[in-house]
Design an enzyme around this catalytic site. Sequence first.
Site, PDB file in Angstrom:
ATOM      1  N   PRO A   1      -7.472 -21.391  88.932  1.00  0.00           N
ATOM      2  CA  PRO A   1      -8.765 -20.810  88.550  1.00  0.00           C
ATOM      3  C   PRO A   1      -8.620 -19.910  87.329  1.00  0.00           C
ATOM      4  CG  PRO A   1      -8.161 -20.234  90.829  1.00  0.00           C
ATOM      5  CD  PRO A   1      -6.932 -20.777  90.148  1.00  0.00           C
TER       6      PRO A   1
ATOM      7  N   HIS B   1      -9.443  -5.970  88.786  1.00  0.00           N
ATOM      8  CA  HIS B   1      -9.664  -6.759  87.574  1.00  0.00           C
ATOM      9  C   HIS B   1     -10.819  -6.132  86.792  1.00  0.00           C
ATOM     10  CE1 HIS B   1      -7.492  -9.916  89.883  1.00  0.00           C
ATOM     11  NE2 HIS B   1      -7.003 -10.174  88.683  1.00  0.00           N
TER      12      HIS B   1
ATOM     13  N   GLY C   1     -11.611 -15.703  99.687  1.00  0.00           N
ATOM     14  CA  GLY C   1     -11.673 -16.009 101.123  1.00  0.00           C
ATOM     15  C   GLY C   1     -13.066 -15.760 101.690  1.00  0.00           C
TER      16      GLY C   1
ATOM     17  N   ILE D   1     -11.914 -14.637  88.242  1.00  0.00           N
ATOM     18  CA  ILE D   1     -12.914 -14.833  89.301  1.00  0.00           C
ATOM     19  C   ILE D   1     -13.669 -13.525  89.515  1.00  0.00           C
ATOM     20  CG2 ILE D   1     -13.219 -15.587  91.704  1.00  0.00           C
ATOM     21  CD1 ILE D   1     -10.190 -16.528  91.530  1.00  0.00           C
TER      22      ILE D   1
ATOM     23  N   ARG E   1     -12.300 -14.206  77.800  1.00  0.00           N
ATOM     24  CA  ARG E   1     -11.996 -14.671  79.154  1.00  0.00           C
ATOM     25  C   ARG E   1     -13.053 -15.670  79.618  1.00  0.00           C
ATOM     26  NH1 ARG E   1      -8.052 -12.298  77.967  1.00  0.00           N
ATOM     27  NH2 ARG E   1      -6.935 -10.639  79.060  1.00  0.00           N
TER      28      ARG E   1
ATOM     29  N   ARG F   1     -16.956   1.646  87.908  1.00  0.00           N
ATOM     30  CA  ARG F   1     -17.092   2.781  86.981  1.00  0.00           C
ATOM     31  C   ARG F   1     -18.539   2.966  86.523  1.00  0.00           C
ATOM     32  NH1 ARG F   1     -14.654   2.663  82.373  1.00  0.00           N
ATOM     33  NH2 ARG F   1     -13.924   0.506  82.207  1.00  0.00           N
TER      34      ARG F   1
ATOM     35  N   TYR G   1       4.019 -11.587  88.513  1.00  0.00           N
ATOM     36  CA  TYR G   1       2.989 -12.423  89.151  1.00  0.00           C
ATOM     37  C   TYR G   1       3.100 -13.869  88.652  1.00  0.00           C
ATOM     38  CZ  TYR G   1      -1.953 -13.802  90.106  1.00  0.00           C
ATOM     39  OH  TYR G   1      -3.113 -14.426  90.509  1.00  0.00           O
TER      40      TYR G   1
HETATM   41  P1  NAP Z   1      -8.055 -10.361  96.934  1.00  0.00           P
HETATM   42  O1  NAP Z   1      -9.515 -10.187  96.985  1.00  0.00           O
HETATM   43  O2  NAP Z   1      -7.193  -9.239  96.469  1.00  0.00           O
HETATM   44  O3  NAP Z   1      -7.563 -10.853  98.349  1.00  0.00           O
HETATM   45  C1  NAP Z   1      -6.199 -10.992  98.615  1.00  0.00           C
HETATM   46  C2  NAP Z   1      -6.054 -11.571  99.993  1.00  0.00           C
HETATM   47  O4  NAP Z   1      -4.660 -11.719 100.273  1.00  0.00           O
HETATM   48  C3  NAP Z   1      -6.654 -10.677 101.074  1.00  0.00           C
HETATM   49  O5  NAP Z   1      -7.241 -11.488 102.067  1.00  0.00           O
HETATM   50  C4  NAP Z   1      -5.431  -9.954 101.616  1.00  0.00           C
HETATM   51  O6  NAP Z   1      -5.582  -9.574 102.983  1.00  0.00           O
HETATM   52  C5  NAP Z   1      -4.400 -11.065 101.501  1.00  0.00           C
HETATM   53  N1  NAP Z   1      -3.042 -10.526 101.469  1.00  0.00           N
HETATM   54  C6  NAP Z   1      -2.476  -9.740 100.516  1.00  0.00           C
HETATM   55  N2  NAP Z   1      -1.223  -9.432 100.858  1.00  0.00           N
HETATM   56  C7  NAP Z   1      -0.988 -10.022 102.050  1.00  0.00           C
HETATM   57  C8  NAP Z   1       0.128 -10.062 102.927  1.00  0.00           C
HETATM   58  N3  NAP Z   1       1.276  -9.430 102.661  1.00  0.00           N
HETATM   59  N4  NAP Z   1       0.004 -10.767 104.079  1.00  0.00           N
HETATM   60  C9  NAP Z   1      -1.146 -11.402 104.380  1.00  0.00           C
HETATM   61  N5  NAP Z   1      -2.215 -11.439 103.591  1.00  0.00           N
HETATM   62  C10 NAP Z   1      -2.137 -10.727 102.443  1.00  0.00           C
HETATM   63  O7  NAP Z   1      -7.654 -11.598  96.003  1.00  0.00           O
HETATM   64  P2  NAP Z   1      -8.542 -12.823  95.484  1.00  0.00           P
HETATM   65  O8  NAP Z   1      -9.077 -12.403  94.169  1.00  0.00           O
HETATM   66  O9  NAP Z   1      -9.439 -13.325  96.561  1.00  0.00           O
HETATM   67  O10 NAP Z   1      -7.399 -13.888  95.184  1.00  0.00           O
HETATM   68  C11 NAP Z   1      -7.259 -15.078  95.939  1.00  0.00           C
HETATM   69  C12 NAP Z   1      -6.279 -15.992  95.215  1.00  0.00           C
HETATM   70  O11 NAP Z   1      -6.804 -16.320  93.928  1.00  0.00           O
HETATM   71  C13 NAP Z   1      -4.914 -15.346  94.958  1.00  0.00           C
HETATM   72  O12 NAP Z   1      -3.901 -16.289  95.213  1.00  0.00           O
HETATM   73  C14 NAP Z   1      -4.961 -14.974  93.484  1.00  0.00           C
HETATM   74  O13 NAP Z   1      -3.675 -14.965  92.925  1.00  0.00           O
HETATM   75  C15 NAP Z   1      -5.828 -16.082  92.924  1.00  0.00           C
HETATM   76  N6  NAP Z   1      -6.548 -15.765  91.676  1.00  0.00           N
HETATM   77  C16 NAP Z   1      -7.365 -14.663  91.602  1.00  0.00           C
HETATM   78  C17 NAP Z   1      -8.057 -14.403  90.430  1.00  0.00           C
HETATM   79  C18 NAP Z   1      -9.020 -13.242  90.292  1.00  0.00           C
HETATM   80  O14 NAP Z   1      -9.587 -13.052  89.184  1.00  0.00           O
HETATM   81  N7  NAP Z   1      -9.299 -12.482  91.344  1.00  0.00           N
HETATM   82  C19 NAP Z   1      -7.922 -15.284  89.313  1.00  0.00           C
HETATM   83  C20 NAP Z   1      -7.087 -16.403  89.455  1.00  0.00           C
HETATM   84  C21 NAP Z   1      -6.411 -16.639  90.622  1.00  0.00           C
HETATM   85  P3  NAP Z   1      -6.299  -8.169 103.439  1.00  0.00           P
HETATM   86  O15 NAP Z   1      -7.439  -7.940 102.500  1.00  0.00           O
HETATM   87  O16 NAP Z   1      -6.732  -8.464 104.835  1.00  0.00           O
HETATM   88  O17 NAP Z   1      -5.254  -7.113 103.306  1.00  0.00           O
HETATM   89  P1  GDP Z   2      -6.512 -10.250  82.875  1.00  0.00           P
HETATM   90  O1  GDP Z   2      -7.714 -11.088  82.623  1.00  0.00           O
HETATM   91  O2  GDP Z   2      -5.493 -10.917  83.727  1.00  0.00           O
HETATM   92  O3  GDP Z   2      -5.912  -9.717  81.603  1.00  0.00           O
HETATM   93  O4  GDP Z   2      -6.897  -8.970  83.729  1.00  0.00           O
HETATM   94  P2  GDP Z   2      -8.214  -8.074  83.886  1.00  0.00           P
HETATM   95  O5  GDP Z   2      -9.210  -8.749  84.721  1.00  0.00           O
HETATM   96  O6  GDP Z   2      -7.683  -6.760  84.354  1.00  0.00           O
HETATM   97  O7  GDP Z   2      -8.854  -7.930  82.426  1.00  0.00           O
HETATM   98  C1  GDP Z   2      -8.191  -7.173  81.465  1.00  0.00           C
HETATM   99  C2  GDP Z   2      -8.990  -7.036  80.186  1.00  0.00           C
HETATM  100  O8  GDP Z   2     -10.191  -6.281  80.421  1.00  0.00           O
HETATM  101  C3  GDP Z   2      -8.195  -6.234  79.152  1.00  0.00           C
HETATM  102  O9  GDP Z   2      -8.569  -6.639  77.837  1.00  0.00           O
HETATM  103  C4  GDP Z   2      -8.662  -4.799  79.440  1.00  0.00           C
HETATM  104  O10 GDP Z   2      -8.447  -3.948  78.314  1.00  0.00           O
HETATM  105  C5  GDP Z   2     -10.144  -5.029  79.691  1.00  0.00           C
HETATM  106  N1  GDP Z   2     -10.824  -3.995  80.504  1.00  0.00           N
HETATM  107  C6  GDP Z   2     -11.885  -3.247  80.099  1.00  0.00           C
HETATM  108  N2  GDP Z   2     -12.280  -2.389  81.050  1.00  0.00           N
HETATM  109  C7  GDP Z   2     -11.467  -2.625  82.135  1.00  0.00           C
HETATM  110  C8  GDP Z   2     -11.402  -2.082  83.456  1.00  0.00           C
HETATM  111  O11 GDP Z   2     -12.161  -1.194  83.857  1.00  0.00           O
HETATM  112  N3  GDP Z   2     -10.438  -2.578  84.279  1.00  0.00           N
HETATM  113  C9  GDP Z   2      -9.577  -3.574  83.893  1.00  0.00           C
HETATM  114  N4  GDP Z   2      -8.677  -4.052  84.766  1.00  0.00           N
HETATM  115  N5  GDP Z   2      -9.609  -4.103  82.639  1.00  0.00           N
HETATM  116  C10 GDP Z   2     -10.539  -3.646  81.779  1.00  0.00           C
END
Ligand code: NAP
Ligand code: GDP
Length: 321
Positions: A163, A179, A14, A166, A215, A187, A136
């Site tokens: 996606p 993640h 966002g 990310i 990944r 860390r 999920y």
């Molecule tokens: P994020 O940084 O954790 O942000 C999550 C967002 O959802 C925040 O704006 C949060 O609002 C909002 N939210 C959570 N619970 C809510 C609720 N009950 N009501 C209203 N808003 C709520 O996540 P992101 O990484 O940007 O993810 C965005 C999208 O990409 C998600 O659909 C996720 O599944 C998808 N996605 C993420 C990844 C990744 O690696 N991060 C990979 C693939 C797909 P507040 O912060 O204001 O609480």
């Molecule tokens: P995934 O890609 O959906 O599996 O989720 P993550 O982004 O959490 O990545 C997980 C992978 O990263 C696994 O192989 C973990 O063992 C490894 N990993 C290594 N260090 C970390 C850490 O500090 N946090 C997380 N979440 N995963 C880690």
Amino acid sequence: MKKVLVTGGTGLVGQALQDIIKNEQPNDEEWFFAGSKDADLTNLVATQALFEKVKPTHVIHLAAMVGGLFHNMNNNLDFLRNNLLINDHVLQTAHELGCTKVVSCLSTCIFPDNTSYPIDETMVHNGPPHVSNYGYSYAKRLIDIQNHAYHDKYGHLYTSVIPCNIFGPHDNYKPDVSHVIPGMINRMHKLRTEQPEIPESEKVFTVYGSGKPLRQFIYSLDLAKLMIWVLRHYNSVEPIVLSVDESAEVTIYEVAEAIAKAFNFKGKLICDTSKADGQYKKTASNAKLRSLLPDFKFTDFEEAMQASVLWYTTNYDQARN
Ligand code: NAP
Ligand code: GDP
């Protein structure tokens, strides 16, 4: 004039959308970025109130309970229920208020665990997801089913993107939730700044798991550009993978090395194999995206990592630690 509501508008993706739109200043679109303070989308009445206030014609639906491997492993029930509720409330309210288009977000980690590679858009429902994140995954998969059902009954163009992993500025760095990239950035920062009396060359950074899983990582600002393109130009209900190329896949250990380089860390990296590895790989094909948008340039991984680490160290006090 299009009116675009972004749910999850305060999160990693966002905030990247906010950045791109602020630069672009489109004159035929008005954007509204909602966080959970604007409406708790697990609550139907709050969801309806948000939609009635904003009156969107278009929605980018990002809001979700999101987290890394370890958060998912411990909370499958909450991931399932919260995301089922959020997704049904957003999609049904968009329908009731006459939204023309909704782009929702799936993920490459919801694909079947037992599969051939590369994974593509046609394979989302082919078999059970990895056991670590079934809550999920099934909630996300149902978005695609619901999109098709709205299309069959009403002809709606409610679609989804898939996606890969990310990363970027404004990530969630909370240790038990994050993640891998934000988790390791947090860390590494702690390791470097705590105990300054120990020379850095003697410090040891721990990579969780074997470091061997593979990944694909997309920079949040690249993903934001692609999502805006999907909103404006992709007119199919079928999901589309938004990922870097298969050749850009890296091991978790290589990710740790890139983070160490971005921090200029002088110590050692070791792997803690007592911790879970999760899914070994989920290599996705971006052939569909490449066929529609052949010239898109992804930001170089190391360059994006440098920018992400710089954002974190500069904005440490406001970051989600
Ligand atoms: P994020 O940084 O954790 O942000 C999550 C967002 O959802 C925040 O704006 C949060 O609002 C909002 N939210 C959570 N619970 C809510 C609720 N009950 N009501 C209203 N808003 C709520 O996540 P992101 O990484 O940007 O993810 C965005 C999208 O990409 C998600 O659909 C996720 O599944 C998808 N996605 C993420 C990844 C990744 O690696 N991060 C990979 C693939 C797909 P507040 O912060 O204001 O609480
Ligand atoms: P995934 O890609 O959906 O599996 O989720 P993550 O982004 O959490 O990545 C997980 C992978 O990263 C696994 O192989 C973990 O063992 C490894 N990993 C290594 N260090 C970390 C850490 O500090 N946090 C997380 N979440 N995963 C880690």
